[in-house]
Design an enzyme around this catalytic site. Structure first.
Site, short mmCIF file in Angstrom:
data_model
loop_
_atom_site.label_atom_id
_atom_site.label_comp_id
_atom_site.label_asym_id
_atom_site.label_seq_id
_atom_site.Cartn_x
_atom_site.Cartn_y
_atom_site.Cartn_z
N PRO A 2 58.83 58.95 -19.86
CA PRO A 2 60.07 59.03 -20.62
C PRO A 2 61.20 59.66 -19.82
CG PRO A 2 58.42 60.51 -21.55
CD PRO A 2 57.78 59.78 -20.41
N GLU A 3 62.29 58.92 -19.64
CA GLU A 3 63.51 59.42 -19.00
C GLU A 3 64.59 59.46 -20.09
OE1 GLU A 3 64.32 57.31 -15.33
OE2 GLU A 3 62.21 56.89 -15.03
N LYS A 61 65.96 65.16 -19.96
CA LYS A 61 64.69 64.71 -20.52
C LYS A 61 64.10 65.73 -21.49
CE LYS A 61 64.02 62.63 -16.03
NZ LYS A 61 63.30 62.76 -14.76
N ARG A 262 58.50 59.48 -3.89
CA ARG A 262 58.37 58.61 -5.06
C ARG A 262 58.35 57.15 -4.64
NH1 ARG A 262 56.90 62.73 -6.78
NH2 ARG A 262 58.03 64.16 -8.11
#
Length: 273
Positions: A2-3, A61, A262
């Site tokens: 979730p962003e 967030k 990432r």
DNA sequence: ACTATGCCCTGGGTGC
DNA sequence: TGCACCCAGGGCATAG
């Protein structure tokens, strides 16, 4: 994961269900003690029981439930967390880590396979998010702010976008998407971007976050909204997890590399350094 | 002051 | 079929 768009969707779903409700019981399940971070689990449970929720806000967030004693309950879902509103009689799902019962007979369940989610109860919400800057969709996060924030950073532009002190709420999906929309190679040093490219990046960031919000977020894996349903923005992404597929703008093959530790997806032809 | 790396955690995927 | 291994990554602590 979730962003911003996912957390905002959860906030919008849960707000009418939680605001005005009083918490009657809280249970952090065995094995999930780290959820409480700075509290002993029983102390965190005691801090919440009996409190009425007066508002549900979001910053980046983080979800922030304002309590009637003036304190804030700050929740972060990290990668695999979800918060789903259910009936109290519903059985615990797999990976349920905590449960909050409300005075109308409903219940809020935290599900989190990887146990990275965190809950704080603090006097000032900022205590629980000390390294967090302006929310990416707020007025404070302006084009001018982004320009000055990127100008003094030698790191890759993607790394700068992931820095919550720069624009809170942006994560791996939307950093890749914004770079693609702006036609910028995510490995470009942030300080090398001129004003026109920063302006393009700023517009791209808003565009990708807003589009995802309209689709109720991206459900690549675990993300669920406040009612347990998946979003569908993952169907609309341009590069994220599309390595090996053709770029919809120029036809070149999307590549995957690593930036700032990432997984990073980009088009090697139409995204320029 | 800045930047890079490792840690937390567990299911799913891969290779042998 | 089984087993060992690696990968995913948000935010923070620590090291350089």
């Amino acid at each position: 994961m979730p962003e911003l768009p996912e957390v905002e969707t959860i906030r919008r779903d849960l707000s009418p269900l939680l605001v005005g409700r009083t918490i009657t019981a809280v249970r952090i399940h065995p094995g999930a003690e780290r959820l409480a971070v700075t509290h002993a689990p029983r102390a965190l449970e005691r801090a919440l029981v009996g409190r009425r929720i007066e508002a549900l806000d979001r910053h980046g967030k983080y979800l922030v439930a304002r309590l009637d004693d003036g304190r804030s309950w700050v929740l972060h879902l990290r990668m695999t967390g979800s918060l789903v509103h259910t009936g109290q009689a519903d059985v615990a799902e797999r990976f349920e880590r905590a449960r909050v019962d409300l005075d109308d007979g409903s219940s809020l369940r935290l599900r989190d396979m990887r146990k990275f989610a965190t809950w704080h109860v603090v006097q000032d919400a900022r205590e629980a998010m000390p390294h967090t800057g302006p929310d990416a969709l707020s007025a404070e996060c302006s084009a001018a702010w982004l320009r000055q924030a990127l100008a003094r950073r030698g790191v890759a532009v993607k790394a700068a976008l992931l820095d919550q002190a720069v624009c809170a709420g942006v994560g791996n999906i939307y950093a890749d998407e914004a770079c693609w929309i702006a036609r910028i190679d995510p490995r470009t040093p942030a300080c090398e971007l001129g004003p026109r490219r920063v302006a393009r990046l700023y517009a791209a960031l808003r565009e990708t976050l807003t589009a995802s919000l309209e689709h109720r977020g991206s459900s690549f894996s675990d993300y669920r909204d406040g009612l347990g349903a998946a979003g569908w923005h993952h169907v609309h992404v341009h590069v994220f997890r599309r390595e090996g597929e053709p770029c919809e703008r120029c036809g070149a093959t999307i590549e995957k590399t690593r930036v700032a530790g990432r997984g990073t997806h980009f088009c090697p032809r139409c995204q320029r350094r």
